[in-house]
Design a protein around this motif. Structure first.
Motif, PDB file in Angstrom:
ATOM      1  N   LEU A  49      13.051   6.456  15.747  1.00 37.80           N
ATOM      2  CA  LEU A  49      13.390   7.869  15.894  1.00 37.80           C
ATOM      3  C   LEU A  49      13.005   8.646  14.643  1.00 37.80           C
ATOM      4  O   LEU A  49      12.445   9.758  14.733  1.00 37.80           O
ATOM      5  N   ALA A  50      13.291   8.100  13.461  1.00 31.24           N
ATOM      6  CA  ALA A  50      12.894   8.775  12.222  1.00 31.24           C
ATOM      7  C   ALA A  50      11.377   8.875  12.107  1.00 31.24           C
ATOM      8  O   ALA A  50      10.839   9.876  11.613  1.00 31.24           O
ATOM      9  N   GLU A  51      10.678   7.857  12.589  1.00 32.41           N
ATOM     10  CA  GLU A  51       9.213   7.897  12.567  1.00 32.41           C
ATOM     11  C   GLU A  51       8.688   9.015  13.447  1.00 32.41           C
ATOM     12  O   GLU A  51       7.727   9.718  13.084  1.00 32.41           O
ATOM     13  N   LEU A  52       9.299   9.221  14.620  1.00 31.72           N
ATOM     14  CA  LEU A  52       8.877  10.302  15.495  1.00 31.72           C
ATOM     15  C   LEU A  52       9.180  11.673  14.891  1.00 31.72           C
ATOM     16  O   LEU A  52       8.511  12.657  15.216  1.00 31.72           O
ATOM     17  N   ARG A  53      10.168  11.724  14.011  1.00 30.35           N
ATOM     18  CA  ARG A  53      10.504  12.983  13.344  1.00 30.35           C
ATOM     19  C   ARG A  53       9.711  13.185  12.047  1.00 30.35           C
ATOM     20  O   ARG A  53      10.011  14.096  11.284  1.00 30.35           O
ATOM     21  N   ASN A  54       8.751  12.286  11.790  1.00 35.55           N
ATOM     22  CA  ASN A  54       7.927  12.347  10.569  1.00 35.55           C
ATOM     23  C   ASN A  54       8.763  12.187   9.302  1.00 35.55           C
ATOM     24  O   ASN A  54       8.423  12.733   8.248  1.00 35.55           O
ATOM     25  N   GLU A  55       9.844  11.437   9.399  1.00 35.58           N
ATOM     26  CA  GLU A  55      10.680  11.121   8.239  1.00 35.58           C
ATOM     27  C   GLU A  55      10.352   9.699   7.801  1.00 35.58           C
ATOM     28  O   GLU A  55      11.065   8.744   8.106  1.00 35.58           O
ATOM     29  N   THR A  56       9.241   9.560   7.069  1.00 34.64           N
ATOM     30  CA  THR A  56       8.706   8.236   6.753  1.00 34.64           C
ATOM     31  C   THR A  56       9.665   7.431   5.886  1.00 34.64           C
ATOM     32  O   THR A  56       9.891   6.232   6.139  1.00 34.64           O
ATOM     33  N   ALA A  57      10.234   8.042   4.889  1.00 31.98           N
ATOM     34  CA  ALA A  57      11.123   7.305   3.986  1.00 31.98           C
ATOM     35  C   ALA A  57      12.352   6.779   4.720  1.00 31.98           C
ATOM     36  O   ALA A  57      12.751   5.610   4.548  1.00 31.98           O
ATOM     37  N   GLU A  58      12.962   7.624   5.567  1.00 28.98           N
ATOM     38  CA  GLU A  58      14.133   7.173   6.318  1.00 28.98           C
ATOM     39  C   GLU A  58      13.763   6.084   7.313  1.00 28.98           C
ATOM     40  O   GLU A  58      14.515   5.120   7.505  1.00 28.98           O
ATOM     41  N   ALA A  59      12.598   6.222   7.956  1.00 25.76           N
ATOM     42  CA  ALA A  59      12.161   5.192   8.898  1.00 25.76           C
ATOM     43  C   ALA A  59      11.973   3.853   8.192  1.00 25.76           C
ATOM     44  O   ALA A  59      12.397   2.800   8.698  1.00 25.76           O
ATOM     45  N   LEU A  60      11.354   3.869   7.001  1.00 26.52           N
ATOM     46  CA  LEU A  60      11.162   2.619   6.258  1.00 26.52           C
ATOM     47  C   LEU A  60      12.493   2.019   5.832  1.00 26.52           C
ATOM     48  O   LEU A  60      12.649   0.786   5.793  1.00 26.52           O
ATOM     49  N   THR A  61      13.486   2.871   5.541  1.00 29.70           N
ATOM     50  CA  THR A  61      14.813   2.360   5.180  1.00 29.70           C
ATOM     51  C   THR A  61      15.457   1.627   6.354  1.00 29.70           C
ATOM     52  O   THR A  61      16.016   0.524   6.194  1.00 29.70           O
ATOM     53  N   HIS A  62      15.386   2.223   7.528  1.00 25.19           N
ATOM     54  CA  HIS A  62      15.951   1.562   8.714  1.00 25.19           C
ATOM     55  C   HIS A  62      15.178   0.280   9.042  1.00 25.19           C
ATOM     56  O   HIS A  62      15.781  -0.742   9.389  1.00 25.19           O
ATOM     57  N   TYR A  63      13.853   0.321   8.955  1.00 26.65           N
ATOM     58  CA  TYR A  63      13.063  -0.876   9.242  1.00 26.65           C
ATOM     59  C   TYR A  63      13.368  -1.996   8.247  1.00 26.65           C
ATOM     60  O   TYR A  63      13.424  -3.178   8.622  1.00 26.65           O
ATOM     61  N   LYS A  64      13.572  -1.634   6.983  1.00 27.96           N
ATOM     62  CA  LYS A  64      13.898  -2.643   5.981  1.00 27.96           C
ATOM     63  C   LYS A  64      15.237  -3.286   6.265  1.00 27.96           C
ATOM     64  O   LYS A  64      15.404  -4.517   6.126  1.00 27.96           O
ATOM     65  N   ARG A  65      16.221  -2.490   6.715  1.00 25.76           N
ATOM     66  CA  ARG A  65      17.537  -3.040   7.046  1.00 25.76           C
ATOM     67  C   ARG A  65      17.451  -3.974   8.257  1.00 25.76           C
ATOM     68  O   ARG A  65      18.089  -5.021   8.294  1.00 25.76           O
ATOM     69  N   ALA A  66      16.646  -3.572   9.245  1.00 26.28           N
ATOM     70  CA  ALA A  66      16.493  -4.436  10.422  1.00 26.28           C
ATOM     71  C   ALA A  66      15.700  -5.686  10.099  1.00 26.28           C
ATOM     72  O   ALA A  66      15.971  -6.772  10.638  1.00 26.28           O
ATOM     73  N   ALA A  67      14.689  -5.578   9.207  1.00 33.04           N
ATOM     74  CA  ALA A  67      13.849  -6.723   8.883  1.00 33.04           C
ATOM     75  C   ALA A  67      14.598  -7.799   8.117  1.00 33.04           C
ATOM     76  O   ALA A  67      14.095  -8.936   7.994  1.00 33.04           O
ATOM     77  N   ALA A  68      15.773  -7.484   7.614  1.00 31.45           N
ATOM     78  CA  ALA A  68      16.556  -8.499   6.908  1.00 31.45           C
ATOM     79  C   ALA A  68      17.096  -9.571   7.841  1.00 31.45           C
ATOM     80  O   ALA A  68      17.515 -10.646   7.382  1.00 31.45           O
ATOM     81  N   LEU A  69      17.090  -9.302   9.141  1.00 33.99           N
ATOM     82  CA  LEU A  69      17.589 -10.279  10.120  1.00 33.99           C
ATOM     83  C   LEU A  69      16.406 -11.055  10.699  1.00 33.99           C
ATOM     84  O   LEU A  69      15.459 -10.450  11.206  1.00 33.99           O
ATOM     85  N   PRO A  70      16.421 -12.382  10.652  1.00 41.53           N
ATOM     86  CA  PRO A  70      15.280 -13.184  11.149  1.00 41.53           C
ATOM     87  C   PRO A  70      15.325 -13.359  12.664  1.00 41.53           C
ATOM     88  O   PRO A  70      15.490 -14.466  13.177  1.00 41.53           O
ATOM     89  N   ASN A  71      15.194 -12.283  13.389  1.00 43.51           N
ATOM     90  CA  ASN A  71      15.208 -12.365  14.849  1.00 43.51           C
ATOM     91  C   ASN A  71      14.122 -11.443  15.401  1.00 43.51           C
ATOM     92  O   ASN A  71      13.268 -10.950  14.669  1.00 43.51           O
ATOM     93  N   LEU A  72      14.173 -11.226  16.713  1.00 44.86           N
ATOM     94  CA  LEU A  72      13.130 -10.463  17.381  1.00 44.86           C
ATOM     95  C   LEU A  72      12.980  -9.066  16.799  1.00 44.86           C
ATOM     96  O   LEU A  72      11.889  -8.652  16.394  1.00 44.86           O
ATOM     97  N   TYR A  73      14.088  -8.321  16.732  1.00 48.94           N
ATOM     98  CA  TYR A  73      13.988  -6.942  16.261  1.00 48.94           C
ATOM     99  C   TYR A  73      13.711  -6.880  14.766  1.00 48.94           C
ATOM    100  O   TYR A  73      13.103  -5.913  14.289  1.00 48.94           O
ATOM    101  N   GLY A  74      14.135  -7.885  14.008  1.00 49.28           N
ATOM    102  CA  GLY A  74      13.788  -7.929  12.602  1.00 49.28           C
ATOM    103  C   GLY A  74      12.296  -8.066  12.380  1.00 49.28           C
ATOM    104  O   GLY A  74      11.704  -7.358  11.546  1.00 49.28           O
ATOM    105  N   HIS A  75      11.650  -8.937  13.136  1.00 46.80           N
ATOM    106  CA  HIS A  75      10.212  -9.105  12.995  1.00 46.80           C
ATOM    107  C   HIS A  75       9.443  -7.902  13.551  1.00 46.80           C
ATOM    108  O   HIS A  75       8.390  -7.532  13.019  1.00 46.80           O
TER     109      HIS A  75
END
Length: 787
Positions: free
Chosen positions: A424-450
């Motif tokens: 959603l942040a990516e669609l709003r052109n909020e790159t920094a916030e999108a990367l923050t959410h992706y980094k938090r999700a990537a901490a989990l070694p599962n489907l959505y993390g990858h």
């Protein structure tokens, strides 16, 4: 069994009284007849009560006929408008004296008479797995009591001889017993029609009271044409009581349903399997649900059960994201305001492929999902969020994410919520916030993390925060660290695209081949190949921009031709681009074979367009006869003007290549332009008409565009063969430098006539010039002969 007890079980849906025409002497007390129909678990019944005698009954293999000696105003509209599993297609004949009906072919029909009552019982055709008349352990009413609201069709229990309350106090009468209802006197004192209200919650639906209508003799009625039989239509989709289907205790509920399935048979067993399918749907267990539906379909369900089977199967397909919107009852049927579940499943069905249509029902669907079980709610919200993200619909994705946050924090523990918030942040052109959410999700070694890792890499690449070598290193580590699911195909496609941008075409082709080998034959493989289409587009685009890439194009076709065909769209876009690359590199045979395959797989305008490309390749290879055959076999109906002109030019060029100048001229009739003029000149040249060919090429050389080397050379050759030395000399002086570096270099110097020495000895300059012309001509001959 006592007759009254048997009739009390069978009478369910309709009770209509009609009267026979009485003779004038008995007009004061007309004879009456009662028509009653009802359904039982094992048979359907038609009962006729007539005080003046029994009718004639004819029993056929697929239907029957009831006949009286006088005309009867049969209630066709009521009979055909009432649902029955076995009695359908009521029609009148013989001016109203007979009534015909249909039943399943091979049904067991029993006709018996008890005093004034004629019973016609229609049972199902014999089945090998069950004896006729075998008892059924479990009934429909029991199953409905276990799972309120479970049946899409309201199953009405057999009526009881209870009194029917009137809607108002003025219409109240004394209770009427079953025996009184069957008597002519009781039929004359009819009760008003009372419609039972539908029951939607835990108590089972109450039986609809019998409806009795007194009919006037035909002599006292105005002449009215008989109404046409009503068309049987699917009933509206009712609300789903998913909480009741799921139950509070999962093990106990599942064990109870399994015991019901084991203890029942026939129709009751189908109902038990339907209850199990509803339970698994509410619990979001698609594999178990489909198994229950397959088992129910193998037991010859009734029409109402088949309809519910289809609805449940459509619901499971919507839950998996594999539904076909054109064949789904949730999409084809009109949503009713009272059935919010209809909007939920319609949105889920349309979401993967038709988001614009799916979002129209989204507000109602999100509101209805509040009451869904947690597992099912999470699955459906995830599917809607995926579709909204793919469609780049930020407002809709925002609504869905808010719903996920509100409802028990769905996806907060597995990285799903952070992934969609990053999208959603990516669609709003909020790159920094999108990367923050992706980094938090990537901490989990599962489907959505990858998946968050892949999106983070692509987002940093697009923003310039990461270069291709860094992206390749991260994607390779992700690829080898975890395998399985859609994320692997996404990572492979992104890795292949990075290889392509870095110029590592061999590595990119290996990734593309891996997508085809590992996933091409699986259900998930089609989605993987769709993902690989972007990689294929990047590879071919790189080859189109790179000179000398013909060998890479040939390697792509030879090694991964089948995967390219699987990945391509219906129009064969990527295969046609690859064929152009092969033809540009001189691999006309491989290009022609590829275009032949594409032409066989396409139809209509696309097939005609591929045929034009194939004919061009064949003409460049000097295969005019095959080009003509291709043009004839791929001609589409009513092509546009541009395509028709292109086809005519190719036909004319093919005729000219084969030496048929007259047919080429016929094909060019009415066409203008430099290409048509060039084909005319080439036809004249091949036919040996040297003066005419010289004049035709002279017109081409006198145009506004820069002359082509082939036009200059053929003009000089035609002038030389025509004996026009002045034209050859003029061409050498004007266009001599234009042929430098081409296959025609030295031709004009060789064709030019040396000056006449007039008996004088040749000068060294003249001799040197003629030797140079001879050497140039010899070099040209060597180049032409060299393969």
């Amino acid at each position: 069994m006592h007759p009254c007890r048997t009739l009390s079980i069978s009478l369910a849906l309709l009770s209509v009284t009609t009267a026979l025409t009485a003779p004038p002497a008995a007009a004061e007390a007309p004879a009456t007849i009662t028509v009653q129909t009802g359904d039982h678990a094992d048979f359907s019944r038609l009962a006729l009560v007539n005080a003046q005698g029994a009718p004639a009954v004819d029993v056929g293999s697929c239907g029957g006929r009831v006949a009286f000696s006088q005309a009867v105003p049969w209630p066709l509209e009521a009979l055909n408008g009432t649902y029955s599993r076995r009695l359908t297609g009521f029609q009148t004949g013989e001016e109203g004296r007979s009534l015909t009906m249909d039943w399943p072919c091979g049904a067991r029909v029993t006709v018996r008479r008890e005093r004034r009552i004629t019973f016609i019982d229609v049972a199902d055709p014999p089945r090998p797995a069950r004896k006729p008349g075998a008892p059924v352990p479990a009934s429909e009413s029991v199953l409905l009591a276990e799972a309120p609201g479970a049946s899409v069709f309201p199953v009405i229990a057999p009526p009881t001889p209870e009194p029917v309350p009137a809607p108002t106090a003025s219409a109240q009468t004394a209770p009427i017993s079953l025996a009184e209802r069957l008597s002519p006197v009781a039929s004359a004192q009819a009760q008003p029609i009372v419609q039972a209200q539908p029951v939607a919650k835990a108590p089972p639906p109450k039986p609809e009271p019998a409806r009795t209508v007194v009919a006037v003799p035909p002599s006292a009625m105005p002449p009215v044409a008989a109404p046409a039989p009503a068309v049987q239509a699917d009933p509206p989709i009712r609300a789903f009581d998913l909480d009741a289907w799921a139950g509070d205790d999962y093990p106990a509920r599942k064990q109870h349903l399994e015991q019901r399935i084991a203890d029942s048979q026939g129709r009751a067993r189908v109902d038990a399997l339907l209850a199990m399918a509803r339970f698994t749907l509410a619990r979001a267990l698609p594999e178990e649900g489909r198994a229950a539906l397959d088992a129910a379909e193998s037991l010859t369900p009734g029409p109402d059960q088949r309809y519910e089977l289809r609805l449940l199967r459509d619901a499971f397909r919507a839950l998996d994201g594999t539904a076909d919107p054109d064949d789904s009852q949730f999409v084809r049927a009109q949503p009713t305001p009272a059935a919010a579940d209809h909007h939920v499943w319609r949105s889920a069905t349309l979401a993967p492929s038709r988001w614009t249509a799916a979002k129209s029902s989204l507000p109602i669907a999100l509101k209805r999902l509040l009451s869904y079980p947690a597992d099912l709610r999470g699955r459906l919200l995830t599917q809607l969020a995926e579709s909204a993200g793919e469609a780049a619909d930020g407002p809709s994705l925002n609504l869905i994410v808010l719903e996920m946050i509100t409802l028990d924090g769905i996806g907060s523990t597995d990285g799903r919520l952070d992934f969609f918030r990053g999208r959603l942040a990516e669609l709003r052109n909020e790159t920094a916030e999108a990367l923050t959410h992706y980094k938090r999700a990537a901490a989990l070694p599962n489907l959505y993390g990858h998946r968050a890792q892949v999106r983070s890499i692509e987002l940093r690449l697009a923003s310039g925060a990461l270069d291709d070598p860094g992206a390749i290193a991260e994607l390779e580590s992700l690829r080898y660290a975890w395998r399985g699911g859609d994320v692997e195909t996404d990572a492979l496609a992104a890795l292949g695209a990075a290889y392509t941008r870095a110029g590592r075409i061999d590595a990119a082709l290996d990734i593309f081949g891996l997508l085809g080998r590992r996933f091409g034959a699986t259900a998930r493989g089609q989605a993987a190949l769709t993902t690989g289409r972007g990689l294929l587009d990047a590879v071919i685009g790189h080859l189109e921009k790179t000179p000398g890439s013909a060998l890479d194009a040939l390697s792509l076709q030879v090694r991964y031709g089948r995967t390219v065909a699987l990945t391509d769209d219906d129009a064969g876009t990527q295969q046609r681009r690859l064929a152009r690359l092969l033809a540009r590199g001189g691999f006309t045979l491989e290009a022609a074979r590829l275009l032949h395959t594409v032409a066989e797989a396409t139809r209509g305008a696309e097939r005609a367009a591929v045929g034009l490309e194939l004919a061009r390749v064949l003409l460049d290879a000097g295969r005019g006869t095959e080009a003509l055959a291709v043009l004839d076999h791929t001609a589409g109906p009513a092509p546009d003007a541009q395509a028709a002109e292109r086809r005519a030019l190719l036909r004319a060029e093919a005729f000219a290549t084969e030496g048929e100048a007259m047919r080429a001229f016929d094909a060019l009739r009415g066409l203008t332009g430099p290409e048509a003029a060039r084909i005319r000149a080439d036809s004249l040249f091949r036919a040996g008409e040297w003066p005419a060919a010289r004049a035709a090429y002279a017109e081409l050389l006198g145009g506004q565009d820069a002359p082509l080397p082939d036009d200059i050379a053929f003009h000089a050759l035609a002038a030389f063969r025509a004996g026009d030395d002045d034209a050859v000399t003029a061409a050498a002086e004007r266009h001599g430098k234009a042929l430098a570096g081409t296959r025609w270099a030295g031709l004009l110097d060789a064709l030019a006539v040396p000056p006449d020495p007039a008996g004088k000895p040749l000068s060294s300059a003249t001799v040197s010039g003629q030797l140079a012309a001879a050497e140039a001509l010899a070099g040209m001959v060597r180049r032409w002969k060299t393969p």
